[in-house]
Design an enzyme around this catalytic site. Structure first.
Site, mmCIF file in Angstrom:
data_model
loop_
_atom_site.group_PDB
_atom_site.id
_atom_site.type_symbol
_atom_site.label_atom_id
_atom_site.label_comp_id
_atom_site.label_asym_id
_atom_site.label_seq_id
_atom_site.Cartn_x
_atom_site.Cartn_y
_atom_site.Cartn_z
ATOM 1 N N ASP A 7 0.798 -1.232 0.000
ATOM 2 C CA ASP A 7 0.000 0.000 0.000
ATOM 3 C C ASP A 7 0.831 1.283 0.000
ATOM 4 O OD1 ASP A 7 0.750 -0.921 2.550
ATOM 5 O OD2 ASP A 7 -0.834 0.177 3.565
ATOM 6 N N GLU A 22 -0.661 -2.232 5.084
ATOM 7 C CA GLU A 22 0.279 -2.177 6.216
ATOM 8 C C GLU A 22 0.105 -0.862 6.963
ATOM 9 O OE1 GLU A 22 3.171 -1.236 8.819
ATOM 10 O OE2 GLU A 22 3.321 -0.191 6.925
HETATM 11 ZN ZN LIG Z 1 5.159 3.381 6.298
HETATM 12 ZN ZN LIG Z 2 6.508 0.898 5.213
#
Ligand SMILES: [Zn+2]
Ligand SMILES: [Zn+2]
Length: 446
Positions: free
Chosen positions: A111, A177
């Site tokens: 991401d 994440e």
């Molecule tokens: Zn990051």
């Molecule tokens: Zn990262």
């Protein structure tokens, strides 16, 4: 060996072509690091091309649709078993080697972030997406574009070695994440909840993260590498009063400042500071609107960062007790809310020691540093590292004008990506060899 050293010295695609043309017996005489080096050099141009493409098309957490398709198509073309749609956009590819053996997983996060890119790169992002109800610029400001591209390159190399691989390699392309706004939805946690490994659980898992630093340098530490993170929200309430008569109501700012001061004491004097660091922060104090009104409520926001589960519990208990007693002292009350817990990223000491040589061989001229300070940032890779023996290491990519998450973050030296690929190939093959030889154990089912 002399002849083979000569071939490796040719470098790049030439040596790869020669390796491919060699009979298997001769190939097996080539050292693992020579093979990994030759093959990483051979896929480097692809890795750079993929990285730039992904960089130009960043996607926010839980929206990694294009990236996931790119990855899934690539893994399918390599002949891997591919599962998609795990934790919405996550992709898992399974490479079954030609010989039986251990199972190793490699993780890349996919991401991007709501940041307006200012690198001025020819392939800089111009993408906008809805974020927090607004059209917002999107940028790969944490280098996850590089992570995806390196793991795609690694998959290509290992798929080419399939017949010689003793064991199974699982490629985990993880969404989200960084997480979305509001209650954190961790892509790693969700993939685990959705049983991403099925019956094929790994004996170990590895991850890499690019950071500003000397290009091609690999950095890590044994034990706690990234902190556990807990968000704090404290809702204070009491009786509103005139600023000239604080004794008639609840002295809300006094409670807030008392908490800030006491939190500093908790982290510096009330937990064992010789064992592991603790950071207990109040970052925001919201409340009040006028010079002469003490408000009836205030909200404090903050974060706790720890590296040891017992110390985390202790710091939480002390923080709660502190807030309750300081509020009571001034006749107010407090609600303490912990949210978005993320565990610490722990590098398994035994596995870390066993992989040090492979990482040293993989590193560029800058070498390794395996005793870096623990980082108080966090990474939801911790959900994997608490289930499986694991290593998480950093890769230096030169010195961009800004750190990770800044609009100036950039993989300054794309040559570092070759080191990243080499390290993934070498640690994977070394790990499976050590399982084969019995030097490292298979993971016992929990
Ligand atoms: Zn990051
Ligand atoms: Zn990262």
């Amino acid at each position: 060996m002399k002849m083979l050293t000569g071939i490796a010295a040719l470098g790049g695609a030439a040596s790869l072509a020669l390796l491919m043309a060699m009979p298997a017996a001769a190939q097996s005489a080539v050292s693992l690091d020579e093979r990994a080096a030759a093959q990483a050099a051979a896929v480097q141009a692809d890795v750079v091309k993929w990285r730039r493409d992904i960089h130009q098309h960043p996607e926010l957490s839980e929206e990694e649709v294009r990236t996931a398709k790119l990855v899934a198509d690539h893994l399918r073309a390599l002949g891997l078993e591919v599962r998609t749609g795990i934790a919405k956009t996550g992709v898992v590819g399974i490479l079954r080697g030609g010989k039986p053996g251990g199972v190793v997983a490699l993780r890349a996060d996919m991401d991007a972030l709501p940041v307006e890119e200012q690198t001025g790169l020819p392939f800089a992002s111009k993408v906008k997406a809805m974020y927090d109800g607004k059209q917002t610029s999107v940028m790969h400001a944490c280098g996850h574009d590089a992570h995806v591209a390196m793991l795609m390159g690694t998959a290509k190399i290992l798929a080419g070695m399939k017949a010689d691989i003793a064991g199974t390699v699982i490629f985990v392309f993880q969404p989200s994440e960084e997480g979305t706004l509001g209650p954190r939805v961790s892509g790693a946690e969700l993939m685990i909840k959705e049983n991403l490994f099925g019956a094929l659980e790994p004996d170990a898992i590895f991850a890499i993260h690019v950071v500003p630093g000397e290009s091609g340098k690999l950095l890590w530490r044994s034990g706690g590498m990234y902190a556990a993170s807990d968000r704090i929200e404290i809702r204070l309430s009491g009786k509103q009063t005139h600023g000239a008569r604080p004794w008639d109501g609840t002295d809300m700012p006094a409670i807030a400042s008392g908490i800030v001061q006491d939190f500093a004491h908790i982290a510096s004097r009330q937990v064992n500071v010789t064992h592991a660091p603790t950071v207990l922060t109040i970052a925001a104090i919201n409340g009040g609107n006028r010079f002469n009104i003490i408000p009836e409520s205030m909200t404090l926001l903050g974060t706790l960062r720890t590296f040891d589960p017992e110390m985390r519990k202790l710091a939480m208990a002390k923080a709660e007790a502190s807030v309750a007693s300081i509020s009571a002292l001034y006749g107010g009350s407090a609600e303490f809310i912990w949210t978005a817990p993320t565990p610490a990223v722990i590098n398994d000491p035994k596995l870390t020691a066993a992989m040090t040589d492979a990482l040293r061989k993989a590193a560029g001229k800058a070498g390794i540093d395996n005793q870096i300070d623990p980082a108080t940032g966090s990474d939801d890779y911790s959900y994997f590292s608490r289930l499986y023996p694991s290593i998480y290491y950093n890769l230096g990519i030169g010195f961009p004008k800004g750190t990770n998450h800044s609009p100036f973050f950039d993989v300054v030296d794309e040559g570092a990506l070759e080191v990243g690929v080499r390290s993934q190939v070498l640690t994977t093959l070394t790990f499976l060899q050590k399982i084969q030889s019995g030097e490292l154990p298979r993971r016992k089912a929990k």
